[in-house]
Structures are given as structure tokens and as C-alpha cells.
Scaffold this active site. Sequence first.
Site, PDB file in Angstrom:
ATOM      1  N   ASN A 214       0.847  -1.200   0.000  1.00 38.61           N
ATOM      2  CA  ASN A 214       0.000   0.000   0.000  1.00 38.61           C
ATOM      3  C   ASN A 214       0.879   1.244   0.000  1.00 38.61           C
ATOM      4  OD1 ASN A 214       0.526   0.850   2.847  1.00 38.61           O
ATOM      5  ND2 ASN A 214      -0.369  -1.176   3.234  1.00 38.61           N
TER       6      ASN A 214
ATOM      7  N   ASP B 203      -4.236  -5.954   5.226  1.00 35.62           N
ATOM      8  CA  ASP B 203      -5.270  -6.737   5.902  1.00 35.62           C
ATOM      9  C   ASP B 203      -5.255  -8.195   5.464  1.00 35.62           C
ATOM     10  OD1 ASP B 203      -6.415  -4.757   7.546  1.00 35.62           O
ATOM     11  OD2 ASP B 203      -7.296  -3.820   5.777  1.00 35.62           O
TER      12      ASP B 203
ATOM     13  N   ASP C  59      -4.008  -9.420  13.289  1.00 34.07           N
ATOM     14  CA  ASP C  59      -4.137  -7.997  13.627  1.00 34.07           C
ATOM     15  C   ASP C  59      -3.165  -7.698  14.776  1.00 34.07           C
ATOM     16  OD1 ASP C  59      -4.995  -5.495  14.790  1.00 34.07           O
ATOM     17  OD2 ASP C  59      -6.769  -5.684  13.512  1.00 34.07           O
TER      18      ASP C  59
ATOM     19  N   PHE D 184      -3.942   3.602  15.017  1.00 32.01           N
ATOM     20  CA  PHE D 184      -4.275   4.648  14.058  1.00 32.01           C
ATOM     21  C   PHE D 184      -5.452   4.170  13.219  1.00 32.01           C
ATOM     22  CE2 PHE D 184      -1.412   8.348  13.514  1.00 32.01           C
ATOM     23  CZ  PHE D 184      -0.688   8.180  14.676  1.00 32.01           C
TER      24      PHE D 184
ATOM     25  N   LYS E 192     -13.473   1.133  15.950  1.00 30.37           N
ATOM     26  CA  LYS E 192     -12.174   0.443  15.950  1.00 30.37           C
ATOM     27  C   LYS E 192     -11.597   0.354  17.362  1.00 30.37           C
ATOM     28  CE  LYS E 192     -10.625   0.921  11.588  1.00 30.37           C
ATOM     29  NZ  LYS E 192     -10.013   1.571  10.454  1.00 30.37           N
TER      30      LYS E 192
ATOM     31  N   LYS F 187     -10.864  -3.301  18.684  1.00 28.15           N
ATOM     32  CA  LYS F 187      -9.479  -3.744  18.869  1.00 28.15           C
ATOM     33  C   LYS F 187      -9.029  -3.645  20.334  1.00 28.15           C
ATOM     34  CE  LYS F 187      -8.246  -2.805  14.123  1.00 28.15           C
ATOM     35  NZ  LYS F 187      -7.145  -2.926  13.177  1.00 28.15           N
TER      36      LYS F 187
HETATM   37  N1  CTP Z   1      -3.495  -2.895  12.291  1.00 32.90           N
HETATM   38  C1  CTP Z   1      -2.661  -3.910  12.756  1.00 32.90           C
HETATM   39  N2  CTP Z   1      -2.663  -5.116  12.129  1.00 32.90           N
HETATM   40  C2  CTP Z   1      -3.481  -5.350  11.091  1.00 32.90           C
HETATM   41  C3  CTP Z   1      -4.330  -4.318  10.604  1.00 32.90           C
HETATM   42  C4  CTP Z   1      -4.281  -3.095  11.229  1.00 32.90           C
HETATM   43  O1  CTP Z   1      -1.918  -3.699  13.723  1.00 32.90           O
HETATM   44  N3  CTP Z   1      -3.471  -6.518  10.499  1.00 32.90           N
HETATM   45  C5  CTP Z   1      -3.497  -1.613  13.024  1.00 32.90           C
HETATM   46  C6  CTP Z   1      -2.909  -0.447  12.281  1.00 32.90           C
HETATM   47  O2  CTP Z   1      -1.536  -0.316  12.549  1.00 32.90           O
HETATM   48  C7  CTP Z   1      -3.721   0.701  12.853  1.00 32.90           C
HETATM   49  C8  CTP Z   1      -5.064   0.090  13.163  1.00 32.90           C
HETATM   50  O3  CTP Z   1      -4.833  -1.295  13.246  1.00 32.90           O
HETATM   51  O4  CTP Z   1      -3.189   1.127  14.076  1.00 32.90           O
HETATM   52  C9  CTP Z   1      -6.147   0.396  12.172  1.00 32.90           C
HETATM   53  O5  CTP Z   1      -5.876  -0.159  10.962  1.00 32.90           O
HETATM   54  P1  CTP Z   1      -6.965  -0.191   9.755  1.00 32.90           P
HETATM   55  O6  CTP Z   1      -6.324  -0.889   8.634  1.00 32.90           O
HETATM   56  O7  CTP Z   1      -7.505   1.156   9.492  1.00 32.90           O
HETATM   57  O8  CTP Z   1      -8.106  -1.010  10.415  1.00 32.90           O
HETATM   58  P2  CTP Z   1      -8.831  -2.276   9.976  1.00 32.90           P
HETATM   59  O9  CTP Z   1      -9.062  -3.074  11.188  1.00 32.90           O
HETATM   60  O10 CTP Z   1      -8.098  -2.961   8.887  1.00 32.90           O
HETATM   61  O11 CTP Z   1     -10.208  -1.745   9.459  1.00 32.90           O
HETATM   62  P3  CTP Z   1     -10.685  -1.281   7.999  1.00 32.90           P
HETATM   63  O12 CTP Z   1      -9.592  -1.645   7.021  1.00 32.90           O
HETATM   64  O13 CTP Z   1     -11.934  -1.995   7.820  1.00 32.90           O
HETATM   65  O14 CTP Z   1     -10.840   0.206   8.106  1.00 32.90           O
END
Ligand code: CTP
Length: 414
Positions: free
Chosen positions: A213, A281, A310, A329, A343, A347
Site C-alpha cells: 500500500n 489486511d 491484527d 491509528f 475500531k 481492537k
Molecule cells: N493494524 C494492525 N494489524 C493489522 C491491521 C491493522 O496492527 N493486520 C493496526 C494499524 O496499525 C492501525 C489500526 O490497526 O493502528 C487500524 O488499521 P486499519 O487498517 O484502518 O483497520 P482495519 O481493522 O483494517 O479496518 P478497515 O480496514 O476496515 O478500516
Amino acid sequence: MAEFLKDKRILLIVSGGIAAYKSLELVRLLTKSSATVRAILTSAGSEFVTPLSLGSLTGDRVYTDLFDLTDEAEMGHIELSRDADLLVVAPATADLMAKMANGLCNDLASTALLATDKPVLIAPAMNVRMWEHTATRRNLAQLSGDGIHIIGPNEGDMACGEFGFGRMAEPAEILTAIEALLGPGGGPLKGRKALVTSGPTREAIDPVRYLANRSSGKQGHAIAAALARLGADVTLVSGPVAIPDPFGAKTIHVESAKEMLAACQELSPVDIAVCVAAVADWGIADLAGQKIKKGKSSTTPMLKLVENPDILATLSNKSGNRPALVIGFAAETENVIEHAREKLARKKCDWIIANDVSLPDGGKRSGVMGSDHNRVHIVSGDGVDSWPEMTKAEVAAGLAARIAEQFNTQDSEQ
Ligand code: CTP
């Protein structure tokens, strides 16, 4: 701006490169941080900036000649380097780095560098091919082994029309490095262990292709540097980025989400975890052992994805040694606060720093990934605190100060 550099004396050496103009901005930032700056300008450097412009900003005369009797009467070259708390070479050309690596001293700059017993920070700047040349790599390894601190160079478009590594680190990045080297030793976060994740992750499809990304790592790296400045013992776990490792923090480089999680778990226990990384993700379900070839089958290949672990949720849900403060974040394109709240609950972290990454409108500078600016909302159980648009370095400094405040409050309540 915090007066981290009050009463600190910097000897800035400006050598000859197009990036010399950025050193004027560095002087401005240093004096704004209350540092005293003296400048040496090499003869090649004076082809790019004048002694007058440099001297107007330092508020002092600019030193240029090794055998200037007036200089030697007022302040000899030995004195000039000994009088400083830190020597900063910005830009550091390939030529000056070669001299430093070999102990040559045939002008004022190289002589001051050889005569010093103070720490030295260099910000290399040169054409990408010169940077990648074996001789420069050899000199760089020598300088690093000699204990010289090195910041940058960054990747980007170059004045010569080429693209690659060789652009001098930005003045704000050099300032952060100087603050880390000279800032107050103790700091409110002294004794606290912090973990920061930053950058994107890369999910391999086959040995040559990957999913990734647009994350630049700028915000995460700035937060790691800001926490270190406040005295925390910081480890940054970073995905692949084009920016240098932050000053003051130990950096572990990883590629995939799984590697990032493993590195974070190995660091446990920590007091503070700040998950800034844009973790992919999904990873690829069946990683191909060989490069996937076109035309092998009549259909276009289909990629099967599997959800990645995650990291933020794993750290937040740790039993036993959960970090005292876990921060995530949320990069959102709509309903920013609402999604951040959801979130936070899902989380189970303590704060979510939400930002809008939709395309900028109305001339806003923040918003797009990779920008130097950010507009954030701190969402926690206590409510929402919305900050105005700032640089990512300012967001990082503000967040680090808030983290320090949180620990201060916790300590006084105990
Ligand atoms: N994050 C993480 N590990 C993952 C995905 C996300 O640690 N596999 C953490 C990111 O570092 C950030 C937070 O989760 O601090 C939010 O990430 P985001 O990608 O926005 O959240 P998602 O849970 O993936 O939700 P969505 O993509 O549906 O917005």
C-alpha cells in the site's frame, strides 16, 4: 517550538552541493530551537550559497579559510571545532566524506573535522550513482565504524534529473537527529519501553511480486523519534519505506504482516505500543514458490487472500503483560470519528488516532498518504480531541507529550 537546543552550540559545515540551499533553512530551524550556530563554508559550498546569506542567518561571521590570520587570531580551527557541542555537515558531499574517511585535511572544513573530539553528524547529498559507487559505500562504512552519525540521504527526484537515493535529508529531519543527539538526556519517558510500528507491509505473491500500500512511514517514524527525544527506549518495527531510520530509536526492518507481528511479540513486555503501520489486511493464501508465468493456463490467475493477524488487537488483548498504553491509528475516508470509535472498541486499544485519508479538498495539505501534514482526532474513552492540521513531526511531538502526560498522571495516582 520546544527549546531542546537551548545553550547548545552547533558548528555547521556547508560543503558544495545543490542541497546547500536547504542548509539555510536548517540554520533557521536551529536558531528557532535556541541553538547557537557557527558556520564553515567550503569553497565549493560558496558556489551555491553566499557567506552573506549564511552569516545573516547565523548572526555570526562565516569561516572559510584555513590560513586566515584573522581567524587564527580570533578563533583557530582547533578552537572552532572544540568550542561546539556537535559538528553537522550538511550537505556532506562524496568528496568531503572521502576526506573524512581517510583523515585528509587540506581545507578548514576537513581540518575542523579531524581536529574535533565532539560528535559529528553528516547529511550526505549527491547523485544516486555517486552514492551507490563502491568507493562511497566503502567510505560510508568507514565513517559509520568511526562513530560518525549519518542521516539520509532520502530517495527522490534529483537536481541532475535522475531519481534515486542521494537527496539530502530534509532540514526538519536533520533537526530531529540533532535534537536526539543533544536533547535533554533524562526526559519524562525515561525508563519506559516503547514499540512503534510504521510503514506498509508487503505480502508476497511469488518470489518477485507482492501486494502493498501507499504508506510512507513518515508519521510512524516521526513518532518513534519523538518518543526517543522524551527519553523512552524505543524500538521501531518498520515495513519497507524510502525514508531513513529515525534517530534515537532502534529499528527492526520487516516485510510481511506476520514478520511484523513476530518482531513485536519478541519485544514484549513494553510500556507503550503505538501501531502506526498500514498493515496489509490480507496475505496470499498460496504463496507460489516460483514466479507465476503468463500463458501457462487459459485463464487469468486468481489470487486467494487470507486475513492477516491484527497486530494492534493482539497487543491490546495480551493477557499478563499487556502494554500499559496501546495506541492505534485509523486511516479513514468517511465518517472518521464514528469508524475510529468502532475500531477502539473492536481492537480494545486505549486511544485511536484517526485521520482522514480521502483526497484533499479546498487546498488542504493533509489527507493523502505520503503527505508531510496530518489532521488528527484523538479518540479515547474520555472523548474526542481534534487537533488542527500540523506537520507529521508536530503531530508526533504532540502525541509523545500527551503520552508522557498520561504516564505522569498514572504515576501520581499510584
Ligand atoms: N493494524 C494492525 N494489524 C493489522 C491491521 C491493522 O496492527 N493486520 C493496526 C494499524 O496499525 C492501525 C489500526 O490497526 O493502528 C487500524 O488499521 P486499519 O487498517 O484502518 O483497520 P482495519 O481493522 O483494517 O479496518 P478497515 O480496514 O476496515 O478500516
